[in-house]
Enzyme design. Structure first.
Site, PDB file in Angstrom:
ATOM      1  N   TYR A   1     -64.664  19.635  46.390  1.00 16.44           N
ATOM      2  CA  TYR A   1     -63.506  20.273  45.764  1.00 16.44           C
ATOM      3  C   TYR A   1     -63.571  21.765  46.060  1.00 16.44           C
ATOM      4  O   TYR A   1     -64.357  22.491  45.452  1.00 16.44           O
ATOM      5  CB  TYR A   1     -63.534  19.968  44.266  1.00 16.44           C
ATOM      6  CG  TYR A   1     -62.394  20.509  43.425  1.00 16.44           C
ATOM      7  CD1 TYR A   1     -61.329  21.208  43.977  1.00 16.44           C
ATOM      8  CD2 TYR A   1     -62.399  20.288  42.052  1.00 16.44           C
ATOM      9  CE1 TYR A   1     -60.300  21.687  43.183  1.00 16.44           C
ATOM     10  CE2 TYR A   1     -61.371  20.754  41.254  1.00 16.44           C
ATOM     11  CZ  TYR A   1     -60.327  21.454  41.813  1.00 16.44           C
ATOM     12  OH  TYR A   1     -59.320  21.932  41.026  1.00 16.44           O
TER      13      TYR A   1
ATOM     14  N   ASP B   1     -49.837  22.977  45.077  1.00 19.61           N
ATOM     15  CA  ASP B   1     -48.562  22.298  44.864  1.00 19.61           C
ATOM     16  C   ASP B   1     -47.400  23.058  45.495  1.00 19.61           C
ATOM     17  O   ASP B   1     -46.498  22.455  46.088  1.00 19.61           O
ATOM     18  CB  ASP B   1     -48.294  22.138  43.367  1.00 19.61           C
ATOM     19  CG  ASP B   1     -49.377  21.365  42.639  1.00 19.61           C
ATOM     20  OD1 ASP B   1     -50.453  21.149  43.217  1.00 19.61           O
ATOM     21  OD2 ASP B   1     -49.145  20.984  41.484  1.00 19.61           O
TER      22      ASP B   1
ATOM     23  N   LYS C   1     -61.004  18.036  48.824  1.00 16.66           N
ATOM     24  CA  LYS C   1     -59.838  18.430  48.020  1.00 16.66           C
ATOM     25  C   LYS C   1     -59.692  19.935  48.219  1.00 16.66           C
ATOM     26  O   LYS C   1     -60.483  20.718  47.695  1.00 16.66           O
ATOM     27  CB  LYS C   1     -60.058  18.097  46.546  1.00 16.66           C
ATOM     28  CG  LYS C   1     -58.896  18.525  45.645  1.00 16.66           C
ATOM     29  CD  LYS C   1     -59.257  18.345  44.186  1.00 16.66           C
ATOM     30  CE  LYS C   1     -58.110  18.675  43.244  1.00 16.66           C
ATOM     31  NZ  LYS C   1     -57.597  20.049  43.334  1.00 16.66           N
TER      32      LYS C   1
ATOM     33  N   GLY D   1     -54.297  20.814  47.891  1.00 14.55           N
ATOM     34  CA  GLY D   1     -54.290  21.077  46.459  1.00 14.55           C
ATOM     35  C   GLY D   1     -53.457  22.241  45.981  1.00 14.55           C
ATOM     36  O   GLY D   1     -53.596  22.652  44.834  1.00 14.55           O
TER      37      GLY D   1
END
Length: 306
Positions: free
Chosen positions: A144, A201, A174, A199
């Site tokens: 991540y 948006d 991610k 990741g």
């Protein structure tokens, strides 16, 4: 252990990062989680990434994170793919969370870099991730990448080849950062072997252009249909519509950020029909008047409440 096959590690689609519901006294509201899962299914969201940033994972105890993950595993019932975030400043706790995710039947785990004593090189980061991933040898592992909060801004194009050699279960990244060139380099690595889940948006369209195999986002909780239309328009070649929808989503995100970020997002979730309660300290809830202004600004930005 042999590396996982290409077919085993292909995770696609829109994956929401759900809020963790709290009662007014600060206790976790586990009963509200099924309602969140139902909304994601209704909005054709493909999976849930739980106990991450949006889920206030770093503000939960390890025991609380396990309870949340267990409840999500119980309510998804094969309707959603379940990703459990297991990152922690304590590697022992991270491994415990990883092993627990495997026991409850999660589909994958994700892990932030430790953000107090930070890895200083891609090699150090890969070693940390390998140690955590080894505690769940049956699950795909995703790193991540969130430099804005962890302070670990190492190039993922340098990390990925090292991690690929050291982590048999590595499935991808991610990627929550704006470096689209670095993202694209990771997409191209080793013939596109790894999932790159975008990741940001407000930049989903740029992520799709760069080759994202999927996306994980907080605003998918209440704007899933908009993002689904962005993906469909992009896939069909309707660029004007995809750009129009992306601008609309970005405008709503700008309103959310202007009103405080995650606490505002949690209030938007309540305005959208599912009240997940307050945020946990050190975050601060919006006051009533601020919530009223937030709603008015969202309507002005084109958000349609269900």
């Amino acid at each position: 252990m042999e590396p996982m096959s290409h077919s085993q590690r292909r995770f696609r689609g829109l994956i929401a990062a759900p809020f963790t519901p709290f009662q007014q006294d600060g206790a976790i509201d586990l009963d509200r989680i099924e309602e969140l899962a139902d909304r994601l299914v209704l909005d054709a969201v493909w999976g849930a990434f739980v106990c991450g940033t949006t889920g206030e994972g770093p503000s939960l105890s390890t025991a609380e994170r396990m309870l949340v993950a267990e409840r999500w595993a119980a309510v998804t019932r094969d309707r959603l793919r379940l990703f459990v975030h297991v990152g922690h400043t304590s590697v022992a706790d991270a491994r415990e969370l990883a092993a627990h995710a495997q026991r409850i039947g999660a589909n994958a785990i994700g892990c932030l870099a430790p953000y107090f004593f930070r890895p200083r090189s891609p090699e150090e980061l890969a070693d940390f991730c390998a140690y955590v991933a080894a505690a769940a040898p049956g699950l795909p592992f995703y790193y991540y990448h969130l430099p804005s909060l962890t302070g670990v801004a190492l190039p993922m194009a340098e990390f990925l080849p090292i991690a690929a050699r050291r982590i048999p279960t590595l499935a991808g990244i991610k990627y929550t950062f704006e470096d689209v060139a670095d993202f694209a380099a990771c997409v191209a690595f080793d013939g596109g072997r790894f999932d790159m889940l975008f990741g940001r948006d407000e930049l989903l369209l740029a992520g799709l252009d760069a080759g994202a195999s999927g996306a994980i986002g907080s605003t998918y909780n209440y704007m899933g249909p908009i993002y689904g239309r962005i993906v469909a328009a992009w896939a069909s070649g309707d660029r004007p519509l995809a750009e129009e929808l992306q601008r609309r989503a970005a405008g709503i995100i700008e309103v959310m950020n202007r009103h405080g970020g995650l606490p505002a997002g949690k209030r938007i979730m309540a305005l959208s029909g599912i009240d997940c309660g307050p945020v946990r300290q050190p975050l601060v809830d919006l006051e009533a008047a601020a919530g009223t202004r937030l709603r008015a600004d969202l309507v002005a930005a084109g958000h349609v409440f269900a």
